[in-house]
Design a protein around this motif. Structure first.
Motif, PDB file in Angstrom:
ATOM      1  N   THR A  22     -14.437  39.184  24.114  1.00 24.78           N
ATOM      2  CA  THR A  22     -13.079  39.463  23.645  1.00 24.78           C
ATOM      3  C   THR A  22     -12.011  39.032  24.649  1.00 24.78           C
ATOM      4  N   ILE A  23     -12.417  38.566  25.810  1.00 24.96           N
ATOM      5  CA  ILE A  23     -11.458  38.015  26.777  1.00 24.96           C
ATOM      6  C   ILE A  23     -10.801  36.778  26.168  1.00 24.96           C
ATOM      7  N   CYS A  24      -9.518  36.599  26.423  1.00 21.73           N
ATOM      8  CA  CYS A  24      -8.769  35.476  25.847  1.00 21.73           C
ATOM      9  C   CYS A  24      -8.210  34.573  26.945  1.00 21.73           C
ATOM     10  N   ALA A  25      -7.895  33.340  26.560  1.00 25.09           N
ATOM     11  CA  ALA A  25      -7.419  32.352  27.537  1.00 25.09           C
ATOM     12  C   ALA A  25      -6.533  31.333  26.852  1.00 25.09           C
ATOM     13  N   ILE A  26      -5.934  30.499  27.674  1.00 25.07           N
ATOM     14  CA  ILE A  26      -5.276  29.268  27.233  1.00 25.07           C
ATOM     15  C   ILE A  26      -6.165  28.102  27.641  1.00 25.07           C
ATOM     16  N   HIS A  27      -6.489  27.234  26.701  1.00 18.19           N
ATOM     17  CA  HIS A  27      -7.195  26.001  27.025  1.00 18.19           C
ATOM     18  C   HIS A  27      -6.205  24.845  26.872  1.00 18.19           C
ATOM     19  N   TYR A  28      -6.181  24.002  27.882  1.00 19.91           N
ATOM     20  CA  TYR A  28      -5.206  22.905  27.931  1.00 19.91           C
ATOM     21  C   TYR A  28      -5.953  21.580  27.818  1.00 19.91           C
ATOM     22  N   LEU A  60       4.913  23.069  22.565  1.00 23.25           N
ATOM     23  CA  LEU A  60       5.294  24.484  22.586  1.00 23.25           C
ATOM     24  C   LEU A  60       5.968  24.900  21.276  1.00 23.25           C
ATOM     25  N   ASN A  61       6.786  24.019  20.701  1.00 20.24           N
ATOM     26  CA  ASN A  61       7.413  24.341  19.420  1.00 20.24           C
ATOM     27  C   ASN A  61       6.378  24.489  18.314  1.00 20.24           C
ATOM     28  N   GLN A  62       5.366  23.634  18.343  1.00 20.37           N
ATOM     29  CA  GLN A  62       4.301  23.749  17.344  1.00 20.37           C
ATOM     30  C   GLN A  62       3.553  25.069  17.497  1.00 20.37           C
ATOM     31  N   LEU A  63       3.240  25.438  18.737  1.00 22.93           N
ATOM     32  CA  LEU A  63       2.567  26.717  18.976  1.00 22.93           C
ATOM     33  C   LEU A  63       3.458  27.876  18.543  1.00 22.93           C
ATOM     34  N   ASN A  64       4.734  27.740  18.780  1.00 23.95           N
ATOM     35  CA  ASN A  64       5.682  28.778  18.355  1.00 23.95           C
ATOM     36  C   ASN A  64       5.688  28.917  16.834  1.00 23.95           C
ATOM     37  N   ASP A  65       5.673  27.791  16.124  1.00 27.82           N
ATOM     38  CA  ASP A  65       5.665  27.840  14.664  1.00 27.82           C
ATOM     39  C   ASP A  65       4.404  28.517  14.130  1.00 27.82           C
ATOM     40  N   ILE A  66       3.271  28.258  14.774  1.00 29.77           N
ATOM     41  CA  ILE A  66       2.025  28.904  14.339  1.00 29.77           C
ATOM     42  C   ILE A  66       2.145  30.417  14.501  1.00 29.77           C
ATOM     43  N   HIS A  67       2.696  30.865  15.617  1.00 29.91           N
ATOM     44  CA  HIS A  67       2.922  32.302  15.810  1.00 29.91           C
ATOM     45  C   HIS A  67       3.855  32.860  14.736  1.00 29.91           C
ATOM     46  N   ARG A  68       4.909  32.141  14.421  1.00 27.55           N
ATOM     47  CA  ARG A  68       5.864  32.604  13.405  1.00 27.55           C
ATOM     48  C   ARG A  68       5.175  32.752  12.053  1.00 27.55           C
ATOM     49  N   PHE A  69       4.308  31.802  11.710  1.00 30.18           N
ATOM     50  CA  PHE A  69       3.592  31.901  10.436  1.00 30.18           C
ATOM     51  C   PHE A  69       2.655  33.099  10.421  1.00 30.18           C
ATOM     52  N   ILE A  70       1.932  33.303  11.502  1.00 28.13           N
ATOM     53  CA  ILE A  70       1.009  34.444  11.553  1.00 28.13           C
ATOM     54  C   ILE A  70       1.773  35.747  11.362  1.00 28.13           C
ATOM     55  N   ALA A  83       8.754  22.563  38.765  1.00 27.58           N
ATOM     56  CA  ALA A  83       7.519  23.321  38.579  1.00 27.58           C
ATOM     57  C   ALA A  83       6.756  23.449  39.890  1.00 27.58           C
ATOM     58  N   VAL A  84       6.707  22.354  40.666  1.00 31.68           N
ATOM     59  CA  VAL A  84       6.016  22.405  41.959  1.00 31.68           C
ATOM     60  C   VAL A  84       6.743  23.346  42.912  1.00 31.68           C
ATOM     61  N   THR A  85       8.061  23.286  42.941  1.00 34.02           N
ATOM     62  CA  THR A  85       8.846  24.161  43.821  1.00 34.02           C
ATOM     63  C   THR A  85       8.609  25.630  43.479  1.00 34.02           C
ATOM     64  N   GLU A  86       8.539  25.925  42.198  1.00 33.66           N
ATOM     65  CA  GLU A  86       8.288  27.311  41.780  1.00 33.66           C
ATOM     66  C   GLU A  86       6.929  27.793  42.290  1.00 33.66           C
ATOM     67  N   GLN A  87       5.932  26.929  42.246  1.00 29.64           N
ATOM     68  CA  GLN A  87       4.607  27.332  42.723  1.00 29.64           C
ATOM     69  C   GLN A  87       4.583  27.505  44.237  1.00 29.64           C
ATOM     70  N   ALA A 117       6.623  25.997  29.693  1.00 34.04           N
ATOM     71  CA  ALA A 117       6.777  24.591  30.060  1.00 34.04           C
ATOM     72  C   ALA A 117       6.519  24.358  31.545  1.00 34.04           C
ATOM     73  N   ARG A 118       6.932  25.295  32.400  1.00 31.10           N
ATOM     74  CA  ARG A 118       6.718  25.119  33.839  1.00 31.10           C
ATOM     75  C   ARG A 118       5.231  24.981  34.164  1.00 31.10           C
ATOM     76  N   THR A 119       4.427  25.806  33.524  1.00 33.84           N
ATOM     77  CA  THR A 119       2.974  25.732  33.754  1.00 33.84           C
ATOM     78  C   THR A 119       2.437  24.377  33.322  1.00 33.84           C
ATOM     79  N   ILE A 120       2.861  23.907  32.171  1.00 33.59           N
ATOM     80  CA  ILE A 120       2.377  22.616  31.671  1.00 33.59           C
ATOM     81  C   ILE A 120       2.803  21.481  32.606  1.00 33.59           C
ATOM     82  N   HIS A 121       4.061  21.490  33.034  1.00 32.24           N
ATOM     83  CA  HIS A 121       4.520  20.421  33.929  1.00 32.24           C
ATOM     84  C   HIS A 121       3.759  20.449  35.257  1.00 32.24           C
ATOM     85  N   PHE A 122       3.448  21.629  35.745  1.00 25.65           N
ATOM     86  CA  PHE A 122       2.665  21.697  36.985  1.00 25.65           C
ATOM     87  C   PHE A 122       1.254  21.177  36.743  1.00 25.65           C
TER      88      PHE A 122
END
Length: 522
Positions: A141-147, A76-86, A424-428, A339-344
């Motif tokens: 033009t639809i966008c997504a997250i690929h994991y 997530l920090n790496q993705l955040n840094d990419i956004h900051r650079f853009i 994460a499971v409890t939240e879902q 992070a919650r989504t990733i942990h789930f």
């Protein structure tokens, strides 16, 4: 299943430190929220060769890619840094925060991504041109997250020992990844319900298209019980694919063969597209131009090398990782995922590996697709799903799965005091108890009195401020600039190499797929 997991984790705690990578798609829009039809910003580097910043379908559609990380926070920090650079150089434009697109121009004015003059660059643009002709540029033009996810290398020999497998480890790993993927497909409706965040869209997306949506206001359409229209008939679902192909996940050989057949089988309507248009407008006239065109919730992957296509690489060396493709952009997370989504997802993926995986016959394959579409359109209503011939309510089935996931999460959390997987499971579970807590419900609540376009722009401006308030330091900025410079040099080097004429290059590709289809592995 759980006993084995506890034994494995107890003897080698680091064996459950997963490898993960994030891919986030997003549109560039102008200050009024219209699609930016400007070229890919030059300061970002070469979209053909940059390892972290490229484009997907359109010049306007950024794709941000993290390197492989074992830590969720590092990814997530790496993705955040990419956004900051853009955002450090994005002049007068802003990033769209949702899966369904902003206000769009006419389809023919949505610019195709251009990658350069090498054969690989031409292939990428030609493939996207084919998508535009086949499905319309608007849909792209639809966008997504690929994991992207894989288990560490030391995981597989230990699991093979517990399962008393005598297979070669590469074969064992590949077989078990396909077991995992079958289970994940069977349960794809669950993350779609939990994380679906596209119940509404702007009217420009459906101009001239048939649909069953209802008007929310003068610029917004929706379905009152929808979760993820992106995963439905208006999004990345192809009637052509669903009617003509049946990609089989029972074995790697089945998967490779059925995909190769689809890439080699001519489809008359796609052949007819070529008749009145000069030049090469698509990679081929088959049902699929390549394996990348196969729209599904999860795919088998590996890094390719030596000039092999993906299917050849899978046949040669097996599955290296899996790509989960069903996640909507989370409009309530600046990065599009949290992070919650990733942990789930990690918990669900491990559960899918360790749970018995039934072979998918025609009935089960149909049930997988039918369940998904029920949840896409009506998942927040009182719906029943098909669990291997038994009708069961979404809530009942979901609660049973989450009960099992809680046990898996407890093992994953055993080495950590944070309890992130269990949380994460409890939240879902709360989302199953109260559908109003799902992202789709939250969005529809927020759209009372607002258009989808205006609401998304509010979020876009909020996140723009979020990233601009954390500028890169000099060392971070220089690192990204060096990466951009290196990518441009690499593209220039590629374009200086003498290559086959492009039609011959495509013909050779087709021969490779033909060989995969005609010469199944033994």
């Amino acid at each position: 299943m759980l006993d084995n997991l506890k034994s494995i984790a107890g003897k080698q705690p680091d064996i459950l430190r997963f490898n993960r990578g994030l891919e986030r798609e997003t549109l560039r829009v102008d200050s009024s929220g219209q699609l930016a039809v400007t070229p890919h910003p030059g300061f970002l580097g070469s979209k053909l060769c940059h390892p972290m910043i490229t484009t997907d379908f359109s010049e306007s559609q950024l794709e941000l890619i993290t390197p492989v990380q074992q830590s969720v926070s590092d990814a997530l920090n790496q993705l955040n840094d990419i956004h900051r650079f853009i955002y450090s150089g994005l002049d007068g434009e802003i990033l769209w925060p949702a899966s369904m697109p902003c206000t769009l121009p006419p389809s023919n004015e949505i610019p195709l991504a251009q990658y350069g003059s090498s054969n690989l660059a031409k292939l990428k643009t030609t493939y996207r041109s084919g998508l535009g002709y086949r499905y319309g540029r608007t849909m792209q033009t639809i966008c997504a997250i690929h994991y992207n996810f894989s288990f560490p290398d030391n995981f597989w020999p230990v699991l093979a020992t517990y399962e008393e497998s005598s297979e070669n480890i590469d074969d064992f790993r590949t077989r078990r990844y396909f077991d995992l993927m079958r289970n994940f497909r069977r349960l794809s409706w669950l993350p779609t319900y939990l994380f679906g965040a596209s119940p509404a869209l702007s009217d420009s997306f459906i101009t001239g298209r048939q649909h069953n949506l209802q008007r929310l206001n003068d610029q917004t359409w929706f379905l009152p019980e929808a979760t993820s229209l992106r995963n439905g008939g208006l999004g990345y679902q192809s009637d052509t694919q669903s009617g003509l192909i049946n990609i089989c996940y029972n074995t790697a050989d089945d998967y490779i063969r059925t995909l190769a057949e689809s890439i080699c089988t001519e489809y008359t309507p796609y052949r007819d597209l070529q008749q009145d248009v000069p030049g090469i407008i698509q990679v081929n006239t088959s049902i699929l131009q390549s394996e990348a065109e196969f729209y599904t919730t999860i795919r088998a992957k590996r890094v390719t090398s030596g000039g092999l296509n993906l299917l050849q690489a899978l046949r040669k060396d097996g599955v290296e990782y899996i790509e989960v493709r069903l996640l909507d952009i989370n409009p309530y997370a600046p990065l599009g995922i949290d992070a919650r989504t990733i942990h789930f997802m990690d918990t669900l993926i491990l559960y899918c590996l360790l749970t018995p995986s039934p072979v998918h016959d025609d009935y089960l394959c149909k049930a997988v697709n039918d369940n998904m579409q029920v949840v896409v359109q009506h998942g927040r209503g009182d719906v029943y799903l098909d669990d291997r011939g038994k009708q069961i309510s979404l809530k009942t089935w979901g609660e049973a799965v989450l009960k099992d996931l809680a046990q898996v999460a407890a093992v994953l959390d055993a080495e950590s005091a944070s309890g992130e997987h269990g949380n994460a499971v409890t939240e879902q579970l709360r989302k199953l108890v109260n559908t109003g807590e799902t992202p789709a419900s939250r969005m529809l609540d927020a759209l009372q009195g607002k258009t989808f376009q205006d609401y998304a722009m509010e979020l876009a401006h909020r996140y723009q401020t979020h990233f601009l308030d954390q500028p890169l330091n000099r060392e971070e900025l220089e690192s990204f600039k060096e990466m951009a410079d290196k990518s441009r040099v690499e593209q220039a080097h590629r374009e200086a190499v003498t290559e086959l004429p492009f039609p011959d290059y495509i013909a050779d590709m087709h021969k490779d797929y033909q060989d995969l289809m005609e010469n199944p592995a033994v």
